[in-house]
Design a protein around this motif. Structure first.
Motif, PDB file in Angstrom:
ATOM      1  N   HIS A 232      73.707 -13.352  30.512  1.00  0.00           N
ATOM      2  CA  HIS A 232      72.273 -13.293  30.783  1.00  0.00           C
ATOM      3  C   HIS A 232      71.671 -14.699  30.795  1.00  0.00           C
ATOM      4  O   HIS A 232      70.805 -15.005  31.636  1.00  0.00           O
ATOM      5  N   ALA A 233      72.125 -15.559  29.882  1.00  0.00           N
ATOM      6  CA  ALA A 233      71.597 -16.926  29.832  1.00  0.00           C
ATOM      7  C   ALA A 233      71.909 -17.697  31.107  1.00  0.00           C
ATOM      8  O   ALA A 233      71.174 -18.629  31.471  1.00  0.00           O
ATOM      9  N   ARG A 234      72.988 -17.323  31.800  1.00  0.00           N
ATOM     10  CA  ARG A 234      73.362 -17.978  33.053  1.00  0.00           C
ATOM     11  C   ARG A 234      72.773 -17.279  34.270  1.00  0.00           C
ATOM     12  O   ARG A 234      73.069 -17.630  35.403  1.00  0.00           O
ATOM     13  N   GLY A 235      71.952 -16.262  34.045  1.00  0.00           N
ATOM     14  CA  GLY A 235      71.348 -15.546  35.161  1.00  0.00           C
ATOM     15  C   GLY A 235      72.262 -14.540  35.810  1.00  0.00           C
ATOM     16  O   GLY A 235      72.024 -14.117  36.948  1.00  0.00           O
ATOM     17  N   LEU A 236      73.323 -14.121  35.107  1.00  0.00           N
ATOM     18  CA  LEU A 236      74.276 -13.150  35.627  1.00  0.00           C
ATOM     19  C   LEU A 236      74.070 -11.798  34.954  1.00  0.00           C
ATOM     20  O   LEU A 236      73.827 -11.732  33.742  1.00  0.00           O
ATOM     21  N   THR A 237      74.169 -10.734  35.717  1.00  0.00           N
ATOM     22  CA  THR A 237      74.069  -9.384  35.176  1.00  0.00           C
ATOM     23  C   THR A 237      75.439  -8.934  34.697  1.00  0.00           C
ATOM     24  O   THR A 237      76.376  -8.850  35.496  1.00  0.00           O
ATOM     25  N   PRO A 238      75.614  -8.628  33.408  1.00  0.00           N
ATOM     26  CA  PRO A 238      76.914  -8.160  32.927  1.00  0.00           C
ATOM     27  C   PRO A 238      77.217  -6.749  33.430  1.00  0.00           C
ATOM     28  O   PRO A 238      76.347  -5.877  33.437  1.00  0.00           O
ATOM     29  N   THR A 239      78.462  -6.544  33.867  1.00  0.00           N
ATOM     30  CA  THR A 239      78.912  -5.228  34.304  1.00  0.00           C
ATOM     31  C   THR A 239      80.217  -4.886  33.594  1.00  0.00           C
ATOM     32  O   THR A 239      80.837  -5.733  32.960  1.00  0.00           O
ATOM     33  N   TRP A 240      80.627  -3.632  33.735  1.00  0.00           N
ATOM     34  CA  TRP A 240      81.807  -3.128  33.014  1.00  0.00           C
ATOM     35  C   TRP A 240      82.483  -2.107  33.914  1.00  0.00           C
ATOM     36  O   TRP A 240      81.822  -1.228  34.451  1.00  0.00           O
ATOM     37  N   SER A 241      83.789  -2.207  34.061  1.00  0.00           N
ATOM     38  CA  SER A 241      84.553  -1.251  34.863  1.00  0.00           C
ATOM     39  C   SER A 241      85.604  -0.603  33.979  1.00  0.00           C
ATOM     40  O   SER A 241      86.311  -1.296  33.244  1.00  0.00           O
ATOM     41  N   ALA A 242      85.718   0.715  34.071  1.00  0.00           N
ATOM     42  CA  ALA A 242      86.693   1.423  33.239  1.00  0.00           C
ATOM     43  C   ALA A 242      87.195   2.649  33.979  1.00  0.00           C
ATOM     44  O   ALA A 242      86.421   3.329  34.668  1.00  0.00           O
ATOM     45  N   PRO A 243      88.502   2.979  33.858  1.00  0.00           N
ATOM     46  CA  PRO A 243      88.994   4.235  34.412  1.00  0.00           C
ATOM     47  C   PRO A 243      88.207   5.406  33.830  1.00  0.00           C
ATOM     48  O   PRO A 243      87.824   5.379  32.649  1.00  0.00           O
ATOM     49  N   SER A 244      87.966   6.416  34.645  1.00  0.00           N
ATOM     50  CA  SER A 244      87.147   7.538  34.186  1.00  0.00           C
ATOM     51  C   SER A 244      87.743   8.221  32.962  1.00  0.00           C
ATOM     52  O   SER A 244      87.012   8.769  32.137  1.00  0.00           O
TER      53      SER A 244
END
Length: 275
Positions: A232-244
């Motif tokens: 967030h401090a770098r202006g990036l939106t954190p995301t997360w990917s995971a097998p269902s």
């Protein structure tokens, strides 16, 4: 049709009639081109560098296909070997002709949107950013994880080598020195880490791994707190990917403030057909 390396995406050379019209970055595999630029690992291949109508972006086990599948030769595509392909359905016949096995699986994409569950100050104090000098810690982390419980990657059928969490950076040293990894240290041991598995222009897709001997101590959650705050401090939106079906990963994502936004179908492919 042979394919050629292209050093960067020149928007003026893209044939919009055959490539997907949406070039906007969103959570998922669309981060791959920017991550290749940032990490220096992987690359881009196109049917014609001057008028791109089919594009392959690869990094670690990840493969992104866009454009017209008729412009790609299975014999050439097979050189990229085993990997998980993010591609529109129109590429499935090509992948079927290229590889002996094609295994579909569903992953859930999350975006950091809510306040996370807090961790104790004592636990948070064990977390710090990784640097180039931490390469040996990652080496030891991988040996312990493999011995105590084989590390489970995002992809299906991955091979053993460097830890899966470093595969999109090319090496443990590159991951440690990249500036996007945070680890929890208990004495001399790297016990858990969270890092940018793919770092795009607008998003940072997180990966997390914990030494089996140090689970259930909130160390992974503490590392994710540090990684998301830095993103967030770098202006990036954190995301997360995971097998269902990876309920542990999805539960950790929820505790860290991530919420699911969509599902996507990914295909693990390999090995290539011969003859």
């Amino acid at each position: 049709m042979p394919i050629h390396p292209v050093p960067a995406l020149d928007r003026s050379s893209l044939d919009r009639s055959s490539l997907d019209r949406s070039a906007a970055e969103r959570p998922g595999a669309s981060l791959l081109p920017a991550h290749v630029d940032r990490s220096g690992h992987g690359g881009r291949w196109a049917d014609d560098p001057d008028a791109v109508r089919a594009l392959l972006v690869h990094c670690g086990p990840e493969r992104l296909l866009r454009g017209d599948p008729a412009r790609l030769d299975p014999a050439v595509l097979g050189r990229f070997g085993r990997g998980q392909f993010h591609a529109p359905d129109r590429f499935l016949p090509l992948l079927g002709r290229t590889f002996t096995h094609l295994t579909p699986w569903v992953r859930v994409l999350h975006v950091h949107a809510e306040r996370p569950r807090p961790v104790s100050r004592h636990t948070a104090a064990w977390v710090r950013p990784l640097g180039a000098a931490d390469e040996a810690h990652l080496d030891h982390f991988t040996r312990r994880s493999t011995t105590l419980g084989r590390p489970v990657g995002r992809s299906v059928g991955r091979s053993v080598g460097s830890h899966w969490i470093a595969e999109t950076w090319g090496s443990h040293r590159a991951l440690a020195a990249g500036g996007y990894a945070w680890g929890a240290f208990l004495g001399p041991y790297l016990a858990s880490l969270a890092c940018g598995y793919l770092v795009g222009r607008e998003h940072l897709d997180l990966a997390v791994a914990t030494d089996p001997a140090f689970r259930r101590l909130d160390l992974a959650l503490a590392c994710v707190h540090a990684a998301t705050a830095a993103a967030h401090a770098r202006g990036l939106t954190p995301t997360w990917s995971a097998p269902s079906g990876n309920h542990a990963s999805r539960a950790l994502a929820e505790a860290a403030g991530f919420r699911p936004v969509r599902r996507e179908l990914v295909h693990w492919a390999g090995p290539p057909r011969t003859g």
